[in-house]
Design a protein around this motif. Sequence first.
Motif, PDB file in Angstrom:
ATOM      1  N   TYR A 170       0.846  -1.200   0.000  1.00 24.50           N
ATOM      2  CA  TYR A 170       0.000   0.000   0.000  1.00 24.50           C
ATOM      3  C   TYR A 170       0.878   1.245   0.000  1.00 24.50           C
ATOM      4  CZ  TYR A 170      -3.764  -3.202   1.169  1.00 24.50           C
ATOM      5  OH  TYR A 170      -4.672  -4.240   1.131  1.00 24.50           O
ATOM      6  N   ARG A 184       1.844  -0.163  -9.727  1.00 22.76           N
ATOM      7  CA  ARG A 184       0.390  -0.363  -9.751  1.00 22.76           C
ATOM      8  C   ARG A 184       0.059  -1.660 -10.501  1.00 22.76           C
ATOM      9  NH1 ARG A 184      -3.058   4.470  -8.950  1.00 22.76           N
ATOM     10  NH2 ARG A 184      -1.759   6.291  -8.512  1.00 22.76           N
ATOM     11  N   GLN A 191      -1.491  -1.102  -4.040  1.00 24.70           N
ATOM     12  CA  GLN A 191      -2.718  -0.325  -3.907  1.00 24.70           C
ATOM     13  C   GLN A 191      -2.382   1.087  -3.435  1.00 24.70           C
ATOM     14  OE1 GLN A 191      -5.870  -1.762  -4.707  1.00 24.70           O
ATOM     15  NE2 GLN A 191      -4.409  -3.277  -5.502  1.00 24.70           N
TER      16      GLN A 191
END
Length: 331
Positions: free
Chosen positions: A226, A284, A289
């Motif tokens: 993330y 990505r 994310q």
Amino acid sequence: MTFQTCLKSVAAGALLAAFAAAPGHAEEIEIKAVTAFPKPVEFAKSFARFVEKANEMGEGVFQINYMGGPEVIPPPQQAQAIRRGVIDMQYGPGTYYLGEMPEVDAWVGSTVSAMEGREKGGFAIMQEVYKEGLGAYLLAHIDTGVDFHIYLTEEPERTADGGVDLTGLKLRSQPIYREFFDTLGATTVSVPVPEVYTALERGVVDGIGWPLVGITDLSWDEFLKYRIDPPFFQTDLAIMMNAEKWAELPEEAREILTKAAIEYEKESYDHYQTVIKETDEAVRADGMQVIDITGDARQAYLDEAFATAWKRLKDSGSAHYDDLRDAYYDR
């Protein structure tokens, strides 16, 4: 060989030796250089590109001998190595030396490129700072336009206004963003760059602060799933030299190095705008994310980040605070 021929040969040899020793044909000067980064890291590669450029321009006058990174001299000791003349040139984060040079926070909190900073007088101030704080000559501020992100192994909690709450998470940190991470509730942990992979693998840290550039160089993206947007701060990467070595260089060498430095500030900026775009697309595609903070929460996030850098500088009592803020901050 006749006696006359022998005399001619001796005379010719003496003439060649004198010609080689003439000022215009002096032996190339060696400039010994190290970086704060391991060679696989993108920023070490950037310095290698600068070295290649400078050596091409300085052929016959000087050559930079790129000796390596932390394996040669540990980064915290590189400034003293420069001061003592053990090495002649060093490239790395200025914030390693915040204790001696709180003004480096102006680069951290900068919202402009190195080129704009030069035009507005900021670089000249920083040259004074490096001379006063480290006894070094500041040659270049390169690789600007590269911002930092927070990366996490797990999805973060969100606040009611759309921000992020990192309470309880352990983040690999460094002085430039410790206070900012504190405002987000995180616990900061100091981990040297070569040990970050193991720290992530063993759960010693739950995330890191790092630019998008170079996030895949040491395979940290195996654990970091993330990324929090928007990015904040800028890199504070500089090339400095031992002041005596700089002063002893012939004028021609100083002029070439200065020209190479100014040109490479622009070249590295342009290069990394492309790298950032390509790396963003790649991570990505590989499944990272992006947690995108929007609206008022986004503005608050950025305001909080930049405020910590400029507050540190102001609290340091630096006489250069106002001039540096005028040169480097336009939010």
